[in-house]
Design a protein around this motif. Sequence first.
Motif, PDB file in Angstrom:
ATOM      1  N   SER A 262       2.262 -68.841 125.128  1.00 14.18           N
ATOM      2  CA  SER A 262       2.750 -70.030 125.836  1.00 14.18           C
ATOM      3  C   SER A 262       4.251 -69.953 126.078  1.00 14.18           C
TER       4      SER A 262
ATOM      5  N   SER B 183      -3.269 -67.547 127.028  1.00 11.49           N
ATOM      6  CA  SER B 183      -3.333 -68.655 126.070  1.00 11.49           C
ATOM      7  C   SER B 183      -4.698 -69.315 126.112  1.00 11.49           C
TER       8      SER B 183
ATOM      9  N   ILE C 235      -0.832 -75.240 124.105  1.00 13.76           N
ATOM     10  CA  ILE C 235      -1.587 -75.250 125.359  1.00 13.76           C
ATOM     11  C   ILE C 235      -1.106 -76.394 126.264  1.00 13.76           C
TER      12      ILE C 235
END
Length: 698
Positions: free
Chosen positions: A70, A78, A96
């Motif tokens: 990320s 991710s 996320i």
Amino acid sequence: MASTLGVLEALLRNPGAIATKLEVKQLLKALLKRPGAITSASEAKQLHAQILKHNPSSPLYTSTAICVYSNFKLLNQSLLLFKTLQSPPSLAYKSIIKCYAVNGRFVESLASFVDMRASGNTPDHSVFPSVLKACAFLLDLRLGEAVHGCIIRLGMDVHLITGNALINMYAKLQSLAESEKVFETMTTRDIISWNTVIAGNAQNGLHEDALAMVREMGGAGLKPDIFTLSAILPIFAQYVDVDKGREIHGYVIRYGFDKDLYVASSLINMYSRCARVEDSIRVFKITRQRDTISWNSVIAGCVQNGMFDEGLRLFRQMLKDNVIPGSVSFSSIMPACAHLTTLNLGKQLHGYIMRCGFDDNVFISSSLVDMYAKCGHIRTAGWIFGGIKGRDMVSWTAMIMGCALHGYAEDAISLFEQMKLEGIRPNHVAITAILTACSHAGMIDEGRRYFDRMTEEYGIRPGLEHYAAMADLYSRKGKLNDAYQLISTMTTPTGTIWSLLLSACRVHKNVDLAEKVASKIFEVDPENIGARVLLSNIYANDGRWKEAAKVRMTMRNMGIRKNPACSWIEVKNKIHTFIADDKSHPLHDEINIALCELQEKMELAGYVADTSEVLHDVDDEQKKYLLYGHSERRAIAFGIMSTPAGTTIRVIKNIRICVDCHTAIKLISKIVGREIVVRDNSRFHHFRDGECSCGEYW
DNA sequence: ACGCTCCCTG
């Protein structure tokens, strides 16, 4: 710790390196505390590989890998990892959410935030800024308020960056009181806090508050920076306050901010809004680094100030410099084509627009409607208008004005009423358009009704342009005294408005009123060339050659010259210009022969030359000869000669079409079986089968 | 981690 990280680095940077399971475990633990130790995407992939090799099922390690991916904005990687987690830990969620946000996927970012809350994980100061940014972008005030509530419960509202993000969200959602409240309650504020609240005030019309805060920030030990300046410059642009704008420009130069693109674009815009195009071009020229926006600013500045050719030149230069035009570039340049009636260029740009996929942009579509209408293609304009999704008032106005210019008043009125039915409130321009439509069709009662009710019904007080349209309406219809009365009720009538009446005096041959009106014009605008030419023509028309000559003499003494009457026509991508009595066109003789042939056919159809419009002191036979020389007739004859049968002839003329030419062109349209479209300085005439769309009002 | 600029109708 340092040594563990050292081993880790060796591992990551050397894919062949071998480590024990224990070593990897220790390394990952260290990494959990410092994910920033990973400095590139390829290192992130090496880390991922080590995890897969040694402990692929650990949610903690997987979350670490997600976090690292990320940080490099690698959303797909991710996500792949995130989806392997049964119940993602906080770190995975936080990563996320941020990763979605930095990739502009705000809907998914918020959805993940909601999932995170539902799963019982507690968010922290590292996610709130992203979440609030997403709410701001999606204009979701309710969710934003819910997030704010959550922030308060967790005691996070004292966090500086979260606070800044809150201010911004409320400002973007036009909740200025809330935004101000957050700012007030923050215990620490930085320049971003100040800039965000200043920009929020500036963009929401609280100009004085914004400026007051700029002064206040000095007391907090902060100096305006590039963000502050680019936020407040538009205020001076809007107020047309070039003095204040210049002051800011001075500050910009003292602090070396003039190299900043945003500041430069704001300055360019400020100067052009203040009608100082030279200054905006100067700022543009010394800005070394340029982007699409700075180009757009300077191009729009030229076009809005009537420097169409310069605007087009800059547009071409932009393309040459390999700057890719955006949708704004096209909506900025299109009005230049509309004003210059360069249909071919407009069409080329339209093609370019379609190739870029910009043809569904409402700004561009409106400018295309206007361009096609002003270039005589009212049907194409209507076709584009019909295809606009989410028409706004500007789109409707462009179409209404298009109909007005072509004399289609009924269509204009029904469009206007339809617009209102769709819940769109007309502004002053829309009302000008509907009044213009009434004016060009001689619809006195309808026009008067719209004019009388505009304040009550739409809350708009009549401005100069509305008076002008009404004066024009009365004048065209021959109600010269009504026009005179109306103009006299104005507190400060301009020369332009009186001139409308003066030209009606010429058409309706009212010399006494003309003299009275002309003296009014010279009182407020002694340099008005048009009015002097008109007055001289009115005298000449009445056979008062001495007075006519006297007016011409005055003009000569004042050093003013009138522009020659001319007409032009575009044939095969080339513009052919015809100036009255000018013999320079290569096909001059052929054109004359064609005109003589036409003349014979016209006379057979009953045409008698109306020599009263020839304003020279010569005999009738000569007057008749002079009429043939009128530029629009030669342009039309040339158009007929050089285009296939049936092609529509489109001619533009820089002054009002004369009565005799109007009669002649009606006949010509019938004789040659062509539609002839002539635009004079105020409107279009569509000649077809011996009739004209103007219904004799022009 | 949060902040800034440009565009359409008379």
